[in-house]
Write a protein that holds these residues in place. Structure first.
Motif, PDB file in Angstrom:
ATOM      1  N   GLY A   1       0.825  -1.217   0.000  1.00  0.00           N
ATOM      2  CA  GLY A   1       0.000   0.000   0.000  1.00  0.00           C
ATOM      3  C   GLY A   1       0.853   1.258   0.000  1.00  0.00           C
ATOM      4  N   PHE A   2       1.827   1.303   0.904  1.00  0.00           N
ATOM      5  CA  PHE A   2       2.719   2.480   0.971  1.00  0.00           C
ATOM      6  C   PHE A   2       3.510   2.618  -0.332  1.00  0.00           C
ATOM      7  N   ALA A   3       4.011   1.485  -0.859  1.00  0.00           N
ATOM      8  CA  ALA A   3       4.820   1.533  -2.093  1.00  0.00           C
ATOM      9  C   ALA A   3       3.985   2.056  -3.257  1.00  0.00           C
ATOM     10  N   ALA A   4       2.719   1.619  -3.320  1.00  0.00           N
ATOM     11  CA  ALA A   4       1.859   2.055  -4.430  1.00  0.00           C
ATOM     12  C   ALA A   4       1.664   3.574  -4.393  1.00  0.00           C
ATOM     13  N   VAL A   5       1.433   4.114  -3.191  1.00  0.00           N
ATOM     14  CA  VAL A   5       1.207   5.562  -3.075  1.00  0.00           C
ATOM     15  C   VAL A   5       2.511   6.333  -3.315  1.00  0.00           C
ATOM     16  N   TRP A   6       3.583   5.902  -2.630  1.00  0.00           N
ATOM     17  CA  TRP A   6       4.824   6.698  -2.672  1.00  0.00           C
ATOM     18  C   TRP A   6       5.593   6.539  -3.988  1.00  0.00           C
ATOM     19  N   CYS A   7       5.537   5.330  -4.583  1.00  0.00           N
ATOM     20  CA  CYS A   7       6.305   5.133  -5.823  1.00  0.00           C
ATOM     21  C   CYS A   7       5.437   5.285  -7.067  1.00  0.00           C
ATOM     22  N   GLY A   8       4.121   5.284  -6.900  1.00  0.00           N
ATOM     23  CA  GLY A   8       3.247   5.399  -8.051  1.00  0.00           C
ATOM     24  C   GLY A   8       2.506   6.725  -8.094  1.00  0.00           C
ATOM     25  N   MET A   9       1.687   6.964  -7.063  1.00  0.00           N
ATOM     26  CA  MET A   9       0.810   8.132  -7.096  1.00  0.00           C
ATOM     27  C   MET A   9       1.561   9.460  -6.903  1.00  0.00           C
ATOM     28  N   LEU A  10       2.431   9.513  -5.882  1.00  0.00           N
ATOM     29  CA  LEU A  10       3.125  10.782  -5.592  1.00  0.00           C
ATOM     30  C   LEU A  10       4.035  11.242  -6.740  1.00  0.00           C
ATOM     31  N   PRO A  11       4.823  10.326  -7.361  1.00  0.00           N
ATOM     32  CA  PRO A  11       5.625  10.794  -8.506  1.00  0.00           C
ATOM     33  C   PRO A  11       4.761  11.338  -9.641  1.00  0.00           C
ATOM     34  N   MET A  12       3.523  10.774  -9.790  1.00  0.00           N
ATOM     35  CA  MET A  12       2.626  11.293 -10.836  1.00  0.00           C
ATOM     36  C   MET A  12       2.156  12.709 -10.495  1.00  0.00           C
ATOM     37  N   LEU A  13       1.745  12.886  -9.229  1.00  0.00           N
ATOM     38  CA  LEU A  13       1.287  14.215  -8.785  1.00  0.00           C
ATOM     39  C   LEU A  13       2.404  15.246  -8.869  1.00  0.00           C
TER      40      LEU A  13
ATOM     41  N   PRO B   1      33.455  21.752  10.322  1.00  0.00           N
ATOM     42  CA  PRO B   1      33.013  20.391  10.001  1.00  0.00           C
ATOM     43  C   PRO B   1      33.380  19.442  11.144  1.00  0.00           C
ATOM     44  N   THR B   2      32.450  18.607  11.552  1.00  0.00           N
ATOM     45  CA  THR B   2      32.752  17.688  12.655  1.00  0.00           C
ATOM     46  C   THR B   2      32.909  16.264  12.120  1.00  0.00           C
ATOM     47  N   PRO B   3      33.912  15.531  12.616  1.00  0.00           N
ATOM     48  CA  PRO B   3      34.091  14.140  12.149  1.00  0.00           C
ATOM     49  C   PRO B   3      32.877  13.270  12.464  1.00  0.00           C
ATOM     50  N   LEU B   4      32.097  13.666  13.474  1.00  0.00           N
ATOM     51  CA  LEU B   4      30.931  12.857  13.842  1.00  0.00           C
ATOM     52  C   LEU B   4      29.849  12.871  12.755  1.00  0.00           C
ATOM     53  N   ALA B   5      29.919  13.860  11.859  1.00  0.00           N
ATOM     54  CA  ALA B   5      28.919  13.927  10.780  1.00  0.00           C
ATOM     55  C   ALA B   5      28.971  12.672   9.914  1.00  0.00           C
ATOM     56  N   ALA B   6      30.157  12.048   9.854  1.00  0.00           N
ATOM     57  CA  ALA B   6      30.290  10.838   9.023  1.00  0.00           C
ATOM     58  C   ALA B   6      29.600   9.639   9.666  1.00  0.00           C
ATOM     59  N   THR B   7      29.203   9.788  10.940  1.00  0.00           N
ATOM     60  CA  THR B   7      28.596   8.640  11.624  1.00  0.00           C
ATOM     61  C   THR B   7      27.076   8.698  11.622  1.00  0.00           C
ATOM     62  N   ILE B   8      26.497   9.706  10.996  1.00  0.00           N
ATOM     63  CA  ILE B   8      25.029   9.799  11.017  1.00  0.00           C
ATOM     64  C   ILE B   8      24.511  10.627   9.846  1.00  0.00           C
ATOM     65  N   ASP B   9      23.486  10.122   9.219  1.00  0.00           N
ATOM     66  CA  ASP B   9      22.785  10.874   8.173  1.00  0.00           C
ATOM     67  C   ASP B   9      21.387  10.278   8.028  1.00  0.00           C
ATOM     68  N   LYS B  10      20.598  10.872   7.144  1.00  0.00           N
ATOM     69  CA  LYS B  10      19.246  10.343   6.939  1.00  0.00           C
ATOM     70  C   LYS B  10      18.977  10.239   5.440  1.00  0.00           C
ATOM     71  N   PRO B  11      17.965   9.471   5.042  1.00  0.00           N
ATOM     72  CA  PRO B  11      17.680   9.364   3.607  1.00  0.00           C
ATOM     73  C   PRO B  11      17.438  10.734   2.976  1.00  0.00           C
ATOM     74  N   GLN B  12      17.987  10.922   1.784  1.00  0.00           N
ATOM     75  CA  GLN B  12      17.880  12.201   1.067  1.00  0.00           C
ATOM     76  C   GLN B  12      16.641  12.212   0.159  1.00  0.00           C
ATOM     77  N   THR B  13      16.338  13.377  -0.414  1.00  0.00           N
ATOM     78  CA  THR B  13      15.124  13.467  -1.230  1.00  0.00           C
ATOM     79  C   THR B  13      15.213  12.549  -2.454  1.00  0.00           C
ATOM     80  N   TRP B  14      14.072  11.970  -2.808  1.00  0.00           N
ATOM     81  CA  TRP B  14      14.007  11.088  -3.969  1.00  0.00           C
ATOM     82  C   TRP B  14      12.721  11.361  -4.729  1.00  0.00           C
ATOM     83  N   ASP B  15      12.735  10.988  -6.016  1.00  0.00           N
ATOM     84  CA  ASP B  15      11.587  11.298  -6.863  1.00  0.00           C
ATOM     85  C   ASP B  15      10.715  10.065  -7.108  1.00  0.00           C
ATOM     86  N   SER B  16      11.234   9.121  -7.927  1.00  0.00           N
ATOM     87  CA  SER B  16      10.386   7.963  -8.227  1.00  0.00           C
ATOM     88  C   SER B  16      10.927   6.654  -7.666  1.00  0.00           C
ATOM     89  N   SER B  17      12.208   6.612  -7.305  1.00  0.00           N
ATOM     90  CA  SER B  17      12.746   5.386  -6.714  1.00  0.00           C
ATOM     91  C   SER B  17      13.391   5.689  -5.352  1.00  0.00           C
TER      92      SER B  17
END
Lengths: 71, 464
Positions: free
Chosen positions: A13-25, B54-70
């Motif tokens: 469900g989450f994959a369908a919305v986030w990988c399908g619907m949101l990229p379309m919008l 810049p702190t060396p500790l930055a290399a020990t933590i991050d979060k997922p970055q923006t993505w579009d379709s994958s």
């Protein structure tokens, strides 16, 4: 229904919305324009606190020419 | 020889004390590591190090970055580097804090390890949902998705027995809050001089107090803590203020979830609607920027809205918001004192003077939060070199870690949330009325104050 099957359904469900619907919008003209403008300006609208911004806010130098900060 | 087995005595500290000890230790560690890595090249130059050293500790933590379709795009940062390892290490920090909390709190670390790993994984999932471009650029922040993920899994799949010991939502939030103290710098409060002080120090507390009073006495919402959390997130700075004041007044997790949901919903609307309204009103960019900064809840949304009005408005908006951000410490302290001295005292048996009872009931982790804030504010104000040291520590490490801890805390809260408790209040629509009414007051007072201070009283007569 077994919990693992229900979990799989939630994931699908989450994959369908986030990988399908949101990229379309996201391709709608006004959305694409908003995102393009934010990316071009290096703005992180999801910042919860100022330390998460891509640029730390500082008092603009021009402001003191226009506003009396301490009368 | 007849040896008698002596049972090992486990250390068993109160959760507030554990959160404070772990939080302060992490802040100290971060300050020490960043200090040791002081750059040899221009350590006092803000132009060279805009976000601090810049702190060396930055290399020990991050979060997922923006993505579009994958979602696979999320493991690449803006420079195209693979950040899968720092993301995994971010989950490792959550696990480490959970284990530390268990050991000091007298629980079995082995028992909660699988559950904590699952919570850290779900927190990563929530970050991934929040990083989708449409979601990210419309300011739908990670707490919303962490709560939603927790609620959906808790209600559809259920909470397995092995996961239950790891649901330490309050502990994660308290520890994150103590670490967050390092980012709350009082010295920032004077950044915009008297006009900034008047806009933030006068309007914000008035809106907070009036909204809270109306919620309790006019709308007669049964839960005072719900009124306080809604008033604080609407008048100060959204989710971060809701977390700090919610912890200070011991709000229920359902109340915190509701307040955050309201705040994020209206933030998106205001972020999109306010710039055209300012254009239509023909406001001066400085006044418009100050209005945006003083009213839109979330920091990122303020910058986004300011950006669409232009450079000047954007810079003023971001700075006004930063001043409001810095008020969290003062507000959280005042709320904790008010709750300990008046609200809790009225509800429970009185055992001494007002001061003694307030001292007894005052949440200890709020003291840890204030200590971190005061020490970092003091260090920050000593010299430009120190300011870059503090900024580097907070932007490079502590803000990321408290983000992970808040995210894990919200996942736990979602898994434990029982919205049936709030159904009668929700059905009445009163929290919504409180938020909208308070926000209207905020809009009117902030516009009036910004027009008077930035637009007239402190305006220089001759402009270049």
């Amino acid at each position: 229904m077994r919990p693992c099957v229900r979990l799989l359904m939630v994931v699908i469900g989450f994959a369908a919305v986030w990988c399908g619907m949101l990229p379309m919008l996201r391709r709608l003209d006004f959305v694409a324009l908003h995102i393009e403008r934010m990316e071009a300006g290096g703005v992180n609208p999801a910042a919860m606190y100022y330390t998460e911004l891509d640029r730390l806010p500082v008092r603009p130098a021009w402001l003191e020419q226009r506003i009396v900060l301490w009368p | 020889m007849n040896a008698t087995a002596i049972p090992a005595q486990r250390l068993r500290l109160h959760e507030d004390v554990v959160a404070t000890l772990i939080g302060l230790s992490i802040v100290l560690l971060a300050l020490a590591v960043t200090s040791l890595a002081r750059p040899a090249d221009e350590p006092a130059s803000r132009a060279r190090w805009p976000k601090g050293w810049p702190t060396p500790l930055a290399a020990t933590i991050d979060k997922p970055q923006t993505w579009d379709s994958s979602p696979l795009e999320a493991i690449r940062d803006k420079q195209g580097r693979n950040i899968a390892l720092p993301i995994v290490l971010g989950m490792g920090w959550v696990l480490l804090v959970a284990v530390g909390g268990a050991v000091l709190g007298g629980q079995s670390a082995a028992q909660l390890l699988p559950g904590s790993a699952a919570v850290a994984g779900l927190a990563c999932g929530a970050y991934l949902l929040a990083a989708q471009k449409l979601v990210h650029f419309y300011n739908l922040e990670y707490p919303l998705w962490a709560l939603l993920l927790g609620i959906v899994i808790g209600n559809v799949v259920g909470v397995a027995p092995w996961l239950r010991p790891a649901l330490m939502g309050e502990f994660f939030i308290k520890t994150g809050l103590v670490i967050f103290g390092a980012e709350v710098l009082f010295s920032r409060l004077l950044e915009l001089g008297l006009p900034g002080v008047l806009t933030s120090w006068v309007v914000t507390p008035i809106v907070l107090v009036v909204t809270y009073w109306c919620g309790v006495h006019v709308l007669k919402i049964p839960s005072k803590s719900l009124c306080m959390v809604i008033s604080a997130d609407m008048s100060v700075c959204g989710v971060s203020a809701a977390i700090a004041t919610g912890a200070a007044c011991r709000a229920k997790k359902e109340e915190l979830s509701l307040a955050i949901g309201l705040s994020l919903f209206f933030t998106v609307i205001m972020m999109v609607a306010m710039p055209p309204v300012i254009d239509w009103l023909g406001l001066d960019p400085i006044v418009g920027g100050a209005w945006l900064g003083g009213t839109i809840d979330a920091t990122g949304a303020v910058v986004a809205a300011g950006e669409s009005l232009g450079k000047e408005a954007g810079e003023v908006a971001a700075t006004v918001k930063m001043i409001q951000n810095s008020m969290i410490g003062v507000i959280a302290f005042a709320v904790a004192v008010y709750w300990a001295g008046w609200v809790d005292r009225e509800a429970g048996p009185r055992q001494g003077s007002l001061l003694a009872e307030a001292g007894r009931r005052f949440p200890r982790f709020i003291a840890g939060f204030l200590l971190a804030s005061l020490v970092c504010s003091w260090l920050f104000s000593l010299s430009p070199v120190n300011a870059l040291w503090i900024d580097g520590t907070t932007t490079g490490f502590t803000s990321r870690l408290r983000g992970w801890l808040f995210c894990a805390g919200f996942v736990c809260m979602g898994l434990q949330t029982n919205f049936r408790e709030l159904t009668p209040v929700l059905a009445s629509g009163r929290p919504l009325v409180l938020y909208v009414g308070g926000q209207l007051l905020n809009l009117v007072l902030t516009l009036a104050m910004a027009s008077v201070t930035f637009g007239w009283l402190f305006r220089k007569a001759v402009e270049p």
